[in-house]
Design a protein around this motif. Structure first.
Motif, PDB file in Angstrom:
ATOM      1  N   SER A 103       0.832  -1.199   0.000  1.00 13.84           N
ATOM      2  CA  SER A 103       0.000   0.000   0.000  1.00 13.84           C
ATOM      3  C   SER A 103       0.869   1.252   0.000  1.00 13.84           C
ATOM      4  N   PHE A 104       1.921   1.228   0.809  1.00 11.05           N
ATOM      5  CA  PHE A 104       2.800   2.392   0.907  1.00 11.05           C
ATOM      6  C   PHE A 104       3.495   2.671  -0.422  1.00 11.05           C
ATOM      7  N   ILE A 105       4.016   1.629  -1.046  1.00 17.54           N
ATOM      8  CA  ILE A 105       4.779   1.801  -2.283  1.00 17.54           C
ATOM      9  C   ILE A 105       3.864   2.121  -3.466  1.00 17.54           C
ATOM     10  N   SER A 106       2.755   1.387  -3.567  1.00 14.84           N
ATOM     11  CA  SER A 106       1.874   1.509  -4.736  1.00 14.84           C
ATOM     12  C   SER A 106       0.746   2.519  -4.554  1.00 14.84           C
ATOM     13  N   LYS A 107       0.617   3.084  -3.361  1.00 13.92           N
ATOM     14  CA  LYS A 107      -0.448   4.033  -3.042  1.00 13.92           C
ATOM     15  C   LYS A 107      -1.826   3.406  -3.271  1.00 13.92           C
ATOM     16  N   GLU A 108      -1.960   2.173  -2.786  1.00 14.22           N
ATOM     17  CA  GLU A 108      -3.228   1.460  -2.879  1.00 14.22           C
ATOM     18  C   GLU A 108      -3.928   1.463  -1.526  1.00 14.22           C
ATOM     19  N   ASP A 109      -5.238   1.375  -1.540  1.00 14.15           N
ATOM     20  CA  ASP A 109      -5.988   1.303  -0.287  1.00 14.15           C
ATOM     21  C   ASP A 109      -5.600   0.053   0.489  1.00 14.15           C
ATOM     22  N   ARG A 110      -5.622   0.167   1.797  1.00 17.28           N
ATOM     23  CA  ARG A 110      -5.323  -0.962   2.680  1.00 17.28           C
ATOM     24  C   ARG A 110      -6.617  -1.730   2.965  1.00 17.28           C
ATOM     25  N   ILE A 111      -6.584  -3.059   2.815  1.00 16.84           N
ATOM     26  CA  ILE A 111      -7.801  -3.848   3.025  1.00 16.84           C
ATOM     27  C   ILE A 111      -7.863  -4.436   4.434  1.00 16.84           C
ATOM     28  N   GLU A 112      -6.734  -4.443   5.138  1.00 11.17           N
ATOM     29  CA  GLU A 112      -6.695  -5.064   6.463  1.00 11.17           C
ATOM     30  C   GLU A 112      -6.750  -4.023   7.577  1.00 11.17           C
ATOM     31  N   SER A 113      -7.361  -4.412   8.669  1.00 13.36           N
ATOM     32  CA  SER A 113      -7.331  -3.635   9.908  1.00 13.36           C
ATOM     33  C   SER A 113      -6.478  -4.386  10.916  1.00 13.36           C
ATOM     34  N   ILE A 114      -6.050  -3.686  11.959  1.00 10.64           N
ATOM     35  CA  ILE A 114      -5.229  -4.308  12.998  1.00 10.64           C
ATOM     36  C   ILE A 114      -5.866  -4.028  14.353  1.00 10.64           C
ATOM     37  N   GLN A 115      -6.026  -5.086  15.138  1.00 10.48           N
ATOM     38  CA  GLN A 115      -6.660  -4.974  16.448  1.00 10.48           C
ATOM     39  C   GLN A 115      -5.758  -5.602  17.499  1.00 10.48           C
ATOM     40  N   MET A 116      -5.691  -4.970  18.663  1.00  7.94           N
ATOM     41  CA  MET A 116      -4.922  -5.540  19.768  1.00  7.94           C
ATOM     42  C   MET A 116      -5.672  -6.743  20.352  1.00  7.94           C
ATOM     43  N   LEU A 117      -4.933  -7.799  20.637  1.00  6.57           N
ATOM     44  CA  LEU A 117      -5.508  -9.005  21.234  1.00  6.57           C
ATOM     45  C   LEU A 117      -5.155  -9.128  22.713  1.00  6.57           C
ATOM     46  N   GLU A 118      -4.292  -8.247  23.192  1.00  8.06           N
ATOM     47  CA  GLU A 118      -4.035  -8.069  24.616  1.00  8.06           C
ATOM     48  C   GLU A 118      -3.505  -6.647  24.799  1.00  8.06           C
ATOM     49  N   ASP A 119      -3.481  -6.173  26.033  1.00  6.33           N
ATOM     50  CA  ASP A 119      -2.952  -4.836  26.294  1.00  6.33           C
ATOM     51  C   ASP A 119      -1.498  -4.747  25.843  1.00  6.33           C
ATOM     52  N   GLY A 120      -1.083  -3.555  25.445  1.00 10.80           N
ATOM     53  CA  GLY A 120       0.303  -3.400  25.020  1.00 10.80           C
ATOM     54  C   GLY A 120       0.664  -1.953  24.764  1.00 10.80           C
ATOM     55  N   GLU A 121       1.771  -1.765  24.080  1.00 13.12           N
ATOM     56  CA  GLU A 121       2.236  -0.442  23.693  1.00 13.12           C
ATOM     57  C   GLU A 121       2.717  -0.479  22.251  1.00 13.12           C
ATOM     58  N   ILE A 122       2.462   0.607  21.532  1.00 18.21           N
ATOM     59  CA  ILE A 122       2.919   0.703  20.154  1.00 18.21           C
ATOM     60  C   ILE A 122       3.644   2.031  19.946  1.00 18.21           C
ATOM     61  N   ILE A 123       4.510   2.037  18.949  1.00 19.03           N
ATOM     62  CA  ILE A 123       5.152   3.270  18.496  1.00 19.03           C
ATOM     63  C   ILE A 123       4.823   3.389  17.013  1.00 19.03           C
ATOM     64  N   SER A 124       4.219   4.510  16.624  1.00 17.00           N
ATOM     65  CA  SER A 124       3.752   4.646  15.248  1.00 17.00           C
ATOM     66  C   SER A 124       4.246   5.931  14.609  1.00 17.00           C
ATOM     67  N   ILE A 125       4.366   5.875  13.274  1.00 20.34           N
ATOM     68  CA  ILE A 125       4.694   7.050  12.483  1.00 20.34           C
ATOM     69  C   ILE A 125       3.794   7.038  11.253  1.00 20.34           C
ATOM     70  N   GLY A 126       3.218   8.190  10.911  1.00 20.04           N
ATOM     71  CA  GLY A 126       2.242   8.270   9.844  1.00 20.04           C
ATOM     72  C   GLY A 126       2.845   8.213   8.450  1.00 20.04           C
ATOM     73  N   TYR A 127       1.960   8.049   7.470  1.00 20.14           N
ATOM     74  CA  TYR A 127       2.385   7.875   6.077  1.00 20.14           C
ATOM     75  C   TYR A 127       3.244   9.034   5.587  1.00 20.14           C
ATOM     76  N   TYR A 128       2.772  10.252   5.739  1.00 20.89           N
ATOM     77  CA  TYR A 128       3.507  11.395   5.194  1.00 20.89           C
ATOM     78  C   TYR A 128       4.821  11.642   5.925  1.00 20.89           C
ATOM     79  N   GLN A 129       4.839  11.410   7.233  1.00 27.82           N
ATOM     80  CA  GLN A 129       6.080  11.556   7.988  1.00 27.82           C
ATOM     81  C   GLN A 129       7.099  10.483   7.576  1.00 27.82           C
ATOM     82  N   LEU A 130       6.597   9.279   7.347  1.00 27.12           N
ATOM     83  CA  LEU A 130       7.474   8.192   6.919  1.00 27.12           C
ATOM     84  C   LEU A 130       7.998   8.446   5.505  1.00 27.12           C
TER      85      LEU A 130
END
Length: 213
Positions: A103-130
């Motif tokens: 999706s990032f390389i081809s600029k295509e829509d993403r078909i998958e979602s991501i859900q947490m299955l237990e508590d946790g922590e994430i570090i994220s960076i957005g498309y334009y910043q990346l």
């Protein structure tokens, strides 16, 4: 600002990226400049996330993120159509990088979602910043071929897994993921393995009998 012990979230984020994440990425792509690391720190977000929380919805490539799973378990999933059951395509573990490379390389829509299955922590960076980081820092270019190859290897393995018998799927999954069975909902594991919860429970009971006898 939320404090973690005596550290602010921003201080903790900087420490995690400099001491833990950057060395792991450098092992894959080679040395990062200090300016590159500082850019990643200033444009990333550290978040505490709860079980069942959606950390990425399907949709436009512009709304996508690169997510580093610092702790917890997450699952990628999609629904082939409105009447179909959820397909859990991947279970993510600590220190794995979640990004839809195609999706990032081809600029295509993403078909998958991501859900947490237990508590946790994430570090994220957005498309334009990346995207800006990749354009400015050549050292990051080497990461995407690695992520693309890793993704392809995983899906080759996953499609092989789905061709096995129910018992073989459960045995192979537990061989590679011995602790997940006690950490996340077994429904998610059954969906990931392409079987009903009932069939998974039967195969898992047989697995335990074989293991301890």
């Amino acid at each position: 600002m939320i404090a973690y012990g005596n550290e602010s979230k921003s201080v903790r984020l900087e420490k995690i990226i400099k001491q833990e994440i950057a060395p792991k990425l450098e092992a894959l792509a080679g040395p990062f400049t200090e300016k590159c690391i500082e850019y990643i720190i200033s444009n990333s977000k550290l978040k505490q996330v709860a079980k069942d929380q959606y950390i990425e919805d399907n949709g436009s490539y512009e709304d996508g993120h690169l997510i580093y799973l610092y702790s917890g378990i997450a699952g990628s999933f999609y629904c082939p159509d409105l009447s179909s059951k959820t397909v859990v395509t991947r279970l993510w573990k600590k220190d794995e990088i979640m990004v839809d490379v195609n999706s990032f390389i081809s600029k295509e829509d993403r078909i998958e979602s991501i859900q947490m299955l237990e508590d946790g922590e994430i570090i994220s960076i957005g498309y334009y910043q990346l995207k800006a980081a990749i354009n400015e820092f050549p050292e990051l270019h080497k990461l995407f071929p690695y992520l693309l190859i890793e993704r392809e290897k995983y899906y080759i393995f996953y499609h092989h897994l789905l061709k096995l018998t129910v018992e073989e799927r459960v045995n192979l999954f537990l061989k590679h993921n011995p602790t997940l069975i006690n950490r996340i909902n077994k429904d998610a594991i059954a969906q990931h393995l392409g079987m009903s919860r009932c069939r998974f429970s039967t195969a898992y009971s047989q697995y335990k009998l074989n293991k301890y006898n």
